[in-house]
Structure formats: structure tokens, C-alpha cells
Design an enzyme around this catalytic site. Structure first.
Site, PDB file in Angstrom:
ATOM      1  N   SER B  55       0.893  -1.147  -0.168  1.00  0.00           N
ATOM      2  CA  SER B  55      -0.114   0.033  -0.047  1.00  0.00           C
ATOM      3  C   SER B  55       1.052   1.004   0.083  1.00  0.00           C
ATOM      4  CB  SER B  55      -1.039  -0.062   1.276  1.00  0.00           C
ATOM      5  OG  SER B  55      -1.613   1.218   1.447  1.00  0.00           O
ATOM      6  N   GLU B  56       0.468   2.325  -0.592  1.00  0.00           N
ATOM      7  CA  GLU B  56       1.205   3.372  -1.014  1.00  0.00           C
ATOM      8  C   GLU B  56       1.797   4.153   0.334  1.00  0.00           C
ATOM      9  OE1 GLU B  56      -1.337   2.524  -2.958  1.00  0.00           O
ATOM     10  OE2 GLU B  56      -2.190   4.164  -4.131  1.00  0.00           O
ATOM     11  N   ASN B  57       0.927   4.019   1.390  1.00  0.00           N
ATOM     12  CA  ASN B  57       1.362   4.453   2.614  1.00  0.00           C
ATOM     13  C   ASN B  57       2.336   3.803   3.563  1.00  0.00           C
ATOM     14  OD1 ASN B  57      -0.630   2.757   3.190  1.00  0.00           O
ATOM     15  ND2 ASN B  57      -1.419   3.569   4.969  1.00  0.00           N
ATOM     16  N   SER B  97       8.326   3.868   0.274  1.00  0.00           N
ATOM     17  CA  SER B  97       7.076   3.268  -0.344  1.00  0.00           C
ATOM     18  C   SER B  97       7.177   3.467  -2.073  1.00  0.00           C
ATOM     19  CB  SER B  97       5.683   3.754   0.389  1.00  0.00           C
ATOM     20  OG  SER B  97       4.890   2.894  -0.434  1.00  0.00           O
TER      21      SER B  97
END
Lengths: 235, 230
Positions: B55-57, B97
Site C-alpha cells: 500500500s502506498e502509505n 514506499s
């Protein structure tokens, strides 16, 4: 050395002047420095430039950069979302942006993260493949390196970064918990003055394992422990 | 006579569409699921495959959506859904990320779209008559993931206009990156020659699907009916 620990959020933001650039971390409401934002809202600095993944949500109970935007304190935003994810989600930012009452630059999220990182890493500019072939790359310098096309992007610096951390020592060494980390450490490194709200008691130096520190205290200038609710904002 | 007489026929459900894309995931793949419909891909679990969700976070290897009462207030996926920690999970900051994304570590990203064109362009971030755009991490993922899969309705739900086009009309997210596309009418591969219809929704003929499509479809000899999960 002067103590970095402040007793209140209002004291920690009291000297922030008008027309400065401030970084606001957070992703999906996690790791947002809500107490510092609420204090800046009370303090009233205007003409701010904000750097943040989004430009606020519709949740009125939880202060975020949208609170400052709605109060007319912000003149420009850099963010990855400048239109609503759904037409019905008309935030203060969307309303003001459509009325040309606020400026904004739409930045792809990874480009934004790297521009912030570059500012904190002493990098003059960098080439990224993101946005090549789209309207966001128009007017930017392109370069082909080993057969792949990249666009040139510049760092994003700030005067202040507001940070939300899980643990801190009195020197400002920080730990974040899970996805609270997101933009926090890179924004702290990219700003001249970094102000932290922390979820646990500020411990003496030496208590945090040096190998488990996510942001060295040299980047941190002011620390405030979040008091229990309702005084402190914990959402 | 109505303009789209076939649209009364049953179409594929969203979960079936996402199941079908998830069947294409290979053991050990690192997968990034976009907000909305693509998150349904995580409901398809093949015990024979290990899938690593990114996930991007900054989460690599998160677990399923957290049941009510088991939410951790510090752990969400890119859609803001609370997820469970999973053994082996790791956390990085946002720049790392996206370093992960740009360096090609993500094997597949699944996204929604407004339009896809036969040369693999797609559009999912901006509508011209609206100021600004909601780009998020989509441009980074689209430009740099090993594969882009798209899940979307075959035609615009508002007016029935086609979304599989010769060329995108909306501002694109990335050029020439879409490899596979599932719609409520079937499964399509984007080839050098254009859209190849691999599987059709039950009860839909290739001619009927072509009628709902602006681009010319390639109909292979081994066209088959849509595969549902076992």
C-alpha cells in the site's frame, strides 16, 4: 542547550509568521498533527503555503489542513488530490479552488514524496519516469537515460513541518507506529523548523534504542506531549 | 428502438470481475490494489499462492480488512480501510514506499478507470470540465509497476457510452501500460494489435460485446466463457 519540550501547542506555534510554507503529513487520517493544526488555527497566521497529500476532508471534528483552508489562512496548496474523489465531497478547498480563492499544484504522490525527500537530502533536482506522456509533464525538462524517458522535478522545501509521532525523547529522537509514519520523517527533514506532537510521555535521552529511531533528534526543534482527551485531539 | 438493446442482459458482478483478475496473480507477486472496486481482488484467496499486498502509505505485506473491534488506529491501507497486521509485514516511510514502486518492485497494480484505449493508455484522474484532479499514487504506479490491470464497467453507467476506445478522450494517467482489463462484459488483453477478447460474460456474444465497444475487438478462435472462482 535550550529545552525542546514545550508545555502547550499554543506556545509551540506562537511565533509562526504569515506567508511561510508548512508541511502537513498524514495519510487517510493517520499520522496527522491535528493538535498543532488546531493551535495554528487559533494563532491565525495567514498567507500560508501548505504541502500535504490531500487538502482536507469533510470531517469537521478532526482538524486537518482543511481547517486552515476554510479559515482563509492558506493561499496555496501542493497536494496529490485537487479535485474530490466523489463529486458530492465538496470540501472547503474544492469550493475555494473552483472560485479561484486558493492556488494549487497537483503533484503525483510519489513525486511529492521524492521532492520532499530531495529537499531533506540536499539534492538539487531529480529525474522520474512518473507523469511522462501526461499533461502533468508538459513544459518540464525531459531526458532519455538508458532508453527510458524521465521528467525533471525539483525539491519541495518548507519553513516548518508539523509532525505526529508515537514516542520521543527530550532530544527529539522519534519513533512512529505502523502507517502513522507515512510522510512524517521526510517532512521533518525537509523543513527549517520541525514541531512535533507526541502520543507518549517524552522520555529522557538514552531510553530509546538508537537502532530503533526513525528520525534523529537533530531534525527536531520543538516537542509537545498530547494531553488526554478532551484537551488533546487523539483521532 | 432503444440504442443499446442488449444492455438489459445480466452483466458480471463486481466481485466476479475482481476474482477473475486475482486468478491471474502468480505465487509471490507483490500486488497494489487501488481504491474502490480493485480492493475486492483481496477477497479472492488461493491457498496455493502467497500474495504480498503493498500500500502506498508504506505497508508491505498487510493482512485482510480488520473485523469490527479489531481495528488498530495506526494501521490502514491506501483506501483508508483498517487492515490486520500480518506476520512478515514491514513499514517504510512514504518516499521509500514510492522508491519501491518506481523501481518496479510491484508486480501488478489493479486500478479503476474512466477510459482505456486499444494502445494501452488509460485515464482515471481528471475530468476536463472539473478543475484539478485526484491523482494520488496512480501515476507513479501506472508508470512503474510491472503490469497494470484495470477493472471497470464496460460502458459509462450514466449514459451507456463506450469506455474501450481507439484513443482516450480524457487526460491520460500513463501511456501504453494496460496489460489486462476486466469489465462487466468480459476479460480483455491489450495486445500490440488492440483489445483481444479472451472471455465473454455468460449469454453475451462477441458481436453484442463489440456493439458496446468503440475500438475494434479481436476475437480469437479459443474465445471462452468467463471463468468464475471455484
Amino acid at each position: 542547550m535550550k529545552s525542546k519540550v514545550y508545555q502547550t501547542f499554543d506556545q509551540a506555534v506562537s511565533d509562526i509568521p504569515n506567508d511561510v510554507t508548512i508541511m502537513f503529513p498524514g495519510f487517510s487520517g493517520i499520522g496527522v498533527p491535528r493538535n498543532l493544526i488546531a493551535a495554528l488555527h487559533r494563532q491565525g497566521a495567514k498567507g500560508l503555503t501548505g504541502i500535504s497529500n490531500n487538502a482536507g476532508t469533510l470531517d469537521a471534528k478532526a482538524p486537518d489542513v482543511g481547517t486552515l483552508i476554510e479559515a482563509g489562512q492558506v493561499k496555496k496548496m501542493y497536494c496529490a488530490f485537487t479535485s474530490p474523489t466523489h463529486p458530492s465531497r465538496v470540501t472547503a478547498f474544492v469550493r475555494m479552488y473552483n472560485n479561484n480563492e486558493i492556488e494549487a499544484e497537483t503533484v503525483p504522490q510519489g513525486t511529492m514524496a521524492e521532492r520532499i525527500r530531495a529537499a531533506g537530502a540536499g539534492i538539487g533536482a531529480f529525474y522520474t519516469p512518473t507523469s511522462v506522456g501526461t499533461e502533468l509533464a508538459e513544459g518540464k525538462e525531459h531526458r532519455v537515460i538508458n532508453g527510458r524517458t524521465y521528467v525533471l522535478e525539483y525539491p519541495l522545501h518548507a519553513d516548518y513541518a508539523f509532525i505526529r509521532a508515537w514516542k520521543a525523547d527530550t532530544f527529539g529522537n522519534l519513533q512512529f507506529r505502523l502507517t502513522q509514519r507515512n510522510f512524517n520523517p521526510i517532512m521533518a527533514m525537509a523543513a527549517k523548523t520541525t514541531i512535533v506532537e507526541v502520543e507518549n510521555d517524552v522520555v529522557p535521552m538514552g531510553e530509546l534504542d538508537p537502532d530503533a529511531i526513525h528520525l534523529p533528534g537533530v531534525y527536531v526543534h520543538r516537542i509537545v506531549r498530547i494531553p488526554p482527551a478532551p484537551q488533546g485531539i487523539w483521532e | 428502438m432503444p440504442e443499446h438493446p442488449k444492455s438489459e442482459k445480466p452483466k458480471l458482478e463486481r466481485q466476479a470481475m475482481c476474482d477473475r483478475l486475482a486468478m491471474e496473480f502468480q505465487d509471490g507477486w507483490i500486488v497494489n490494489l487501488g481504491v474502490g472496486m480493485p480492493t475486492l481482488c483481496s477477497n479472492y484467496v488461493d491457498p496455493g499462492k502467497t500474495i504480498i499486498n503493498h500500500s502506498e502509505n508504506g505497508v508491505i505485506g498487510y493482512g485482510p480488512i480488520a473485523p469490527k473491534g479489531q481495528e488498530d488506529r495506526h494501521l490502514v491501507n491506501a483506501g483508508g480501510q483498517f487492515v490486520l497486521a500480518q506476520p512478515g509485514m514491514a513499514i517504510v516511510h512514504h518516499a521509500d514506499s514510492f522508491a519501491f514502486i518506481r523501481s518496479g518492485m510491484v508486480d501488478v497494480t489493479v486500478m479503476g478507470a474512466y477510459e482505456v484505449s486499444e494502445n494501452g493508455d488509460f485515464a482515471n484522474w481528471r475530468i476536463p470540465n472539473r478543475k484539478g484532479g485526484g491523482i494520488g499514487g496512480a501515476m507513479d504506479l501506472a508508470a512503474c509497476a510491472q503490469r497494470v490491470f484495470i477493472a471497470m464497467e464496460h460502458t459509462n453507467p450514466r449514459d451507456g457510452t463506450p469506455r474501450l476506445l481507439k484513443r482516450c478522450k480524457l487526460p491520460i494517467t500513463a501511456p501504453g501500460v494496460v496489460k489486462m482489463l476486466v469489465t462487466d462484459l468480459g476479460l480483455f488483453e491489450v495486445t500490440a494489435q488492440g483489445f483481444l477478447l479472451r472471455e465473454h460474460a455468460p449469454g453475451w456474444t462477441p458481436e453484442e460485446i463489440q456493439h458496446e465497444t468503440e475500438a475494434k475487438l479481436i476475437i480469437p478462435r479459443d474465445l471462452r466463457e468467463f471463468r468464475f472462482r471455484d
